[in-house]
Structure formats: C-alpha cells, structure tokens
Design an enzyme around this catalytic site. Structure first.
Site, mmCIF file in Angstrom:
data_model
loop_
_atom_site.group_PDB
_atom_site.id
_atom_site.type_symbol
_atom_site.label_atom_id
_atom_site.label_comp_id
_atom_site.label_asym_id
_atom_site.label_seq_id
_atom_site.Cartn_x
_atom_site.Cartn_y
_atom_site.Cartn_z
ATOM 1 N N GLU A 79 1.085 -1.029 0.222
ATOM 2 C CA GLU A 79 0.045 0.131 -0.010
ATOM 3 C C GLU A 79 0.867 1.322 0.151
ATOM 4 O OE1 GLU A 79 -2.781 2.334 2.976
ATOM 5 O OE2 GLU A 79 -2.255 -0.143 3.892
ATOM 6 N N ASP A 101 0.859 3.839 -3.536
ATOM 7 C CA ASP A 101 0.221 5.508 -2.799
ATOM 8 C C ASP A 101 1.383 6.917 -3.950
ATOM 9 O OD1 ASP A 101 -0.709 7.386 -1.846
ATOM 10 O OD2 ASP A 101 1.254 8.145 -1.118
ATOM 11 N N ASP A 152 -7.052 1.410 0.510
ATOM 12 C CA ASP A 152 -5.612 0.572 1.022
ATOM 13 C C ASP A 152 -5.636 -0.372 0.070
ATOM 14 O OD1 ASP A 152 -5.957 2.003 2.614
ATOM 15 O OD2 ASP A 152 -6.089 1.212 4.446
ATOM 16 N N GLU A 205 -4.387 0.517 -3.243
ATOM 17 C CA GLU A 205 -3.285 1.180 -3.228
ATOM 18 C C GLU A 205 -2.078 -0.014 -4.063
ATOM 19 O OE1 GLU A 205 -3.998 6.114 -1.542
ATOM 20 O OE2 GLU A 205 -3.313 3.353 -0.043
#
EC number: 3.1.26.3
Length: 243
Positions: free
Chosen positions: A59, A63, A132, A135
């Site tokens: 994650e 991101d 989450d 990502e």
C-alpha cells in the site's frame, strides 16, 4: 483456523484473481505479490502468518506509484494549468472515495482476504480498507510488471472516470479546508493524532485539526488518513456554517 482452510481460501482467491486479470486484459508473473496485496492484517492474524505478509508495505509503495502516474497524466493532459490546479486535481483523483470507485468498478473489493472478525464487522465494504487494497494492488502491479503496465491499467480503470467527470462529487475535505483557510488568511493548518484504540485488525483513530494554535474539530476513522479527512470536514463545515 486450519492449514487446510487457509489453503482453500488462498486457492479460491488465486482462481478468482486469474479470472479477473483475464477479464481486464492483463497478465501477471508473480501471484504471491497480488495475494499479499489483497491480504488484510486480520487475515494474516487469523492464520498466524508472518506479520509482514499483509498488504501495508505494498500500500505504501502503491500510493507513491499512483501519485506519480496521475501526476504524469495531468501534466501531459493540461499543459497550461499551474501547479496549484494540478495538485488539486490530483488530490481529487487519488483520495479515498475515488479509489473506492475505481476498486468497486472492477470488483477488487470482492476478492479481499479478510479475517473472520473483520468480515463480520463489514470490512469488505469499508472505504478505507478498499482504498488501501487498491493502492496495494497498484504497488504489486508495479513490482510485477513495471510502470508501463501500471499506466495501461490506469488508462483502462482510472483515467476514463476523470475524463467523463465522474469524480466531481468526490470531496477531499483536507484540500478544501486548506484552500478556504488560505483564502481567509487564517494561518496554518496542522493535524494531530490524539487517540488510537482497538485491536490491530479493527483500529479506530481520532485526529484533531489545529488552526492558529487551537484545536477546532476532531474526526474518527479506521485509518489516520480517514480520521484527518473527517476532522477537516467537520472544521470546514463549522467555519462555513454548513449543516
């Protein structure tokens, strides 16, 4: 839970993931990366797996990859827009509600590997958890196949929503509040995490927003990011007297 049960769940996930990638028109090399991307910490805890086998590291990577991909897209598409406008547009595209739209559109939420307790408490429909996983999936896709494939995925799943103005209703309250405060010359905005409670698989975070040295609002969420968004929403509506 037994090893046999774990194997059944993982095998079922792998078959569904293979079908999903075929539907999307993508191949993959390392299925283990994607399994990790969809593994919530509650699933790892239930089966006493390595604590780093959950999706939080992916994650973190995803991101950054997502921000880079969207930044490049906006940079190319809007050659005459200044940095401030590009930043605002990017924030709308990569904020939690938008990521939930992207994930649900292609059914990623249906494949999340959750612990029994998290499943019972509605984790599969929790926005912060879904975003989450999205990502983390981007992070896995990047490690497995590189930035070019991430770009092709974004062209199919993300950019069409942007070009069809389907994200106009998505609100990034931290950005809105920051801009409002700047317009009103009210000083700097900061956020403090003031409470973190609950078991590891079901955390609840409370953050406060500070303006001119004073805490003016609080917000709660399943992640620190979500709690800050809720605090910003409360503060923004409070200052503008929006009900």
């Amino acid at each position: 839970m037994s090893k046999q049960k774990k194997s059944e769940i993982i095998n079922r996930f792998r078959k569904r993931f293979d079908t999903k990638m075929t539907e999307l028109g993508f191949t993959y090399q390392n299925i283990d990366l994607y399994q990790q991307a969809f593994s919530h910490s509650s699933f790892i805890n239930d089966f006493n797996m390595n604590r780093l086998d959950h999706n939080e590291r992916l994650e973190f990577l995803g991101d950054a990859v997502l921000e880079l991909t969207v930044s490049r897209y906006l940079f190319d598409k809007h050659p005459n827009l200044p940095e401030g406008n590009l930043t605002k547009m990017r924030a709308t595209i990569v904020c939690e509600p938008s990521l939930v739209i992207f994930a649900n559109k292609i059914g990623l939420n249906e494949m999340i590997l959750l612990g029994k307790g998290e499943e019972k408490t509605g984790g599969r429909t929790r926005p912060s958890l879904i975003s989450d996983v999205f990502e983390a999936f981007i992070g896995a896709l990047y490690l497995d196949q590189g930035l070019d494939i991430v770009w092709k995925f974004a062209e199919k799943v993300i950019f069409p929503h942007v070009e069809q103005n389907e994200l106009l209703g998505v609100v990034d309250f931290k950005t809105q509040f920051q801009e409002y405060v700047h317009q009103q010359n009210k000083g700097d905005v900061t956020y403090n995490l003031i409470k973190e409670e609950g078991p590891a698989h079901h955390r609840l975070f409370t953050s406060e927003v500070i303006l001119q040295g004073e805490a003016i609002a609080e917000g709660k969420g399943k992640t620190k990011k979500e709690s800050e968004q809720r605090a910003a929403e409360s503060a923004y509506k409070q200052l503008k007297q929006i009900k």
